[in-house]
Design a protein around this motif. Sequence first.
Motif, PDB file in Angstrom:
ATOM      1  N   LEU A   1      10.283   0.112   4.836  1.00  0.00           N
ATOM      2  CA  LEU A   1       9.173  -0.532   4.613  1.00  0.00           C
ATOM      3  C   LEU A   1       9.429  -1.959   4.289  1.00  0.00           C
ATOM      4  CD1 LEU A   1       6.128  -0.463   3.717  1.00  0.00           C
ATOM      5  CD2 LEU A   1       7.076   0.000   1.254  1.00  0.00           C
TER       6      LEU A   1
ATOM      7  N   SER B   1      11.799  -3.583   1.799  1.00  0.00           N
ATOM      8  CA  SER B   1      12.759  -2.841   1.245  1.00  0.00           C
ATOM      9  C   SER B   1      13.918  -3.036   1.682  1.00  0.00           C
ATOM     10  CB  SER B   1      12.276  -1.440   1.410  1.00  0.00           C
ATOM     11  OG  SER B   1      12.221  -0.955   2.572  1.00  0.00           O
TER      12      SER B   1
ATOM     13  N   GLU C   1       3.285   0.255   6.485  1.00  0.00           N
ATOM     14  CA  GLU C   1       2.761   1.334   6.101  1.00  0.00           C
ATOM     15  C   GLU C   1       3.890   2.049   5.339  1.00  0.00           C
ATOM     16  OE1 GLU C   1       1.258   3.441   9.295  1.00  0.00           O
ATOM     17  OE2 GLU C   1      -0.369   1.869   9.770  1.00  0.00           O
ATOM     18  N   THR C   2       3.335   3.028   4.369  1.00  0.00           N
ATOM     19  CA  THR C   2       4.063   3.723   3.576  1.00  0.00           C
ATOM     20  C   THR C   2       3.745   5.190   3.824  1.00  0.00           C
ATOM     21  OG1 THR C   2       2.949   3.604   1.641  1.00  0.00           O
ATOM     22  CG2 THR C   2       4.807   2.091   1.850  1.00  0.00           C
ATOM     23  N   ALA C   3       4.725   6.199   3.419  1.00  0.00           N
ATOM     24  CA  ALA C   3       4.343   7.716   3.702  1.00  0.00           C
ATOM     25  C   ALA C   3       5.377   8.518   2.732  1.00  0.00           C
ATOM     26  CB  ALA C   3       4.611   8.138   5.060  1.00  0.00           C
ATOM     27  N   PRO C   4       5.090   9.326   1.959  1.00  0.00           N
ATOM     28  CA  PRO C   4       5.921  10.034   1.186  1.00  0.00           C
ATOM     29  C   PRO C   4       6.727  11.178   1.898  1.00  0.00           C
ATOM     30  CG  PRO C   4       3.575  10.825   0.636  1.00  0.00           C
ATOM     31  CD  PRO C   4       3.651   9.801   1.379  1.00  0.00           C
TER      32      PRO C   4
ATOM     33  N   GLY D   1       9.265  10.418   6.395  1.00  0.00           N
ATOM     34  CA  GLY D   1       8.660   9.688   5.268  1.00  0.00           C
ATOM     35  C   GLY D   1       8.964   8.263   5.630  1.00  0.00           C
TER      36      GLY D   1
ATOM     37  N   THR E   1      13.526  11.702  -1.040  1.00  0.00           N
ATOM     38  CA  THR E   1      12.978  10.686  -2.121  1.00  0.00           C
ATOM     39  C   THR E   1      13.025   9.565  -1.366  1.00  0.00           C
ATOM     40  OG1 THR E   1      14.061  11.847  -4.022  1.00  0.00           O
ATOM     41  CG2 THR E   1      13.052   9.795  -4.379  1.00  0.00           C
ATOM     42  N   ASN E   2      11.659   8.761  -1.422  1.00  0.00           N
ATOM     43  CA  ASN E   2      11.589   7.316  -0.984  1.00  0.00           C
ATOM     44  C   ASN E   2      10.804   6.687  -2.056  1.00  0.00           C
ATOM     45  OD1 ASN E   2       9.229   7.948  -0.238  1.00  0.00           O
ATOM     46  ND2 ASN E   2       9.233   7.638   1.714  1.00  0.00           N
ATOM     47  N   SER E   3      10.295   5.393  -1.690  1.00  0.00           N
ATOM     48  CA  SER E   3       9.432   4.633  -2.605  1.00  0.00           C
ATOM     49  C   SER E   3       8.012   5.220  -2.981  1.00  0.00           C
ATOM     50  CB  SER E   3       9.506   3.112  -2.115  1.00  0.00           C
ATOM     51  OG  SER E   3       8.949   3.166  -0.988  1.00  0.00           O
ATOM     52  N   SER E   4       7.828   5.895  -1.949  1.00  0.00           N
ATOM     53  CA  SER E   4       6.357   6.585  -1.877  1.00  0.00           C
ATOM     54  C   SER E   4       6.510   7.918  -2.591  1.00  0.00           C
ATOM     55  CB  SER E   4       5.646   6.775  -0.550  1.00  0.00           C
ATOM     56  OG  SER E   4       5.710   5.335   0.210  1.00  0.00           O
ATOM     57  N   GLY E   5       7.397   8.634  -2.940  1.00  0.00           N
ATOM     58  CA  GLY E   5       7.374   9.868  -3.488  1.00  0.00           C
ATOM     59  C   GLY E   5       8.528  10.852  -3.284  1.00  0.00           C
TER      60      GLY E   5
END
Length: 310
Positions: free
Chosen positions: A18, A21, A100-103, A129, A179-183
Motif C-alpha cells: 500500500l 507503507s 487500494e487496500t484489501a484485508p 491481501g 495480517t496486514n494493515s487492513s485486517g
Amino acid sequence: MSTQAPTFTQPLQSVVALEGSAATFEAQISGSPVPEVSWFRDGQVLSAAALPGVQISFSDGRAVLRIPAVTAAHSGRFSVRATNGAGQATSTAELLVTAETAPPSFLQRLQSSSVRQGSQVRLDVRVTGIPTPVVKFYREGAEIQSSADFRILQEGDLYSLLIAEAFPEDSGTYSVTATNSSGRATSTAELLVQGEEAVPAKKTKTVISTSQISQTRQTRVEKRMEASFQATAMMEMQVEGAELTQQLAHKTPPRVPPKPTSKSPTQPSLVAKVTGGRQQSPSPVRHVKAPTPTPVRWVEPLMVVQSFIY
C-alpha cells in the motif's frame, strides 16, 4: 576446504504494498565461501544513493532489502545476485505499489489430516491481501519458527509448513494467521500422527527337495495300496464266511434226545391206563443214530491286488 556455488534455499517473493507503507524483500542464500550479494532494480544496480531510504543487509545467509515508505515510483522488478569463486545465482521478484487496500483472505485453507509416524507432512494455505499479509504458523497457540524439522516456505501466495518427519507428539491443532494493515484472517486444522503398530510375524514356508517329494509320494502310494489290499481281503473273507455259514446251516443234523443214564420213577404222563387191574409196561425206547457231520473245508481267501496309476 571444499567450495560450493551459491544457491537460494528461499528465493525472493513478489510484494504488493500500500502506498506509504513499508515493503520488504528477503532471500536465504547458501554457498562456500560466503557469497557476495548485489541488488538490482529493473536491471540497474541498486544502492542507497540511487534509492534514498532503502535499507540493505546480508547476515547468516539472509539477504534483506527494505523500503520504509513506498510510492508509486518504487514499483518495478527487483533482483538479488549472489556470487563467489564457485559461481553465481540470481533471484527476482516484483514490487507493486497501490493506493487500494484489501484485508487478508484465504483462497485455500488448512486441511485436517491423519498420517503414519515417520511420514512427511505438508500444510498449505493460499492468502491474498493488500498490502501483502504477514503469514505465521502456530501449533497449540505457540508460533512455529522455521527450522530443519519445521520449514516454512512461500511461493507467491502459497504458504507452506513442511514437517520433515512426523511423530505422535506432533499431533495437535495447527493454525495460520495472515495480517496486514487492513485486517487479519485465521485458518485452523487438526493433525493426527498415528504411532507404529505391532507387525504380525510372517509365516515361514518349509522347503523340501525333489527327492523328499518323490519319497513322500512313493510312501503315500504304498500306504494306499496296503490299505486297499487289506480292505479287499477282508471283503473276500466276509463273503466266503457267509457262504460257509449257509452250507453248514443246510447240513445240520436233526436234534437227538439225550439217552437216559439212570432209571427214574415213571412220569405220571407215562403211566399206562390200568385195564383189568393190570399195569401196562412202557414201550422200549428206540435210539436213532445221528448222521456224521461233514468235515468243513477251509477256503483260502482270494488275494486281490489293485493297481494304482499315478
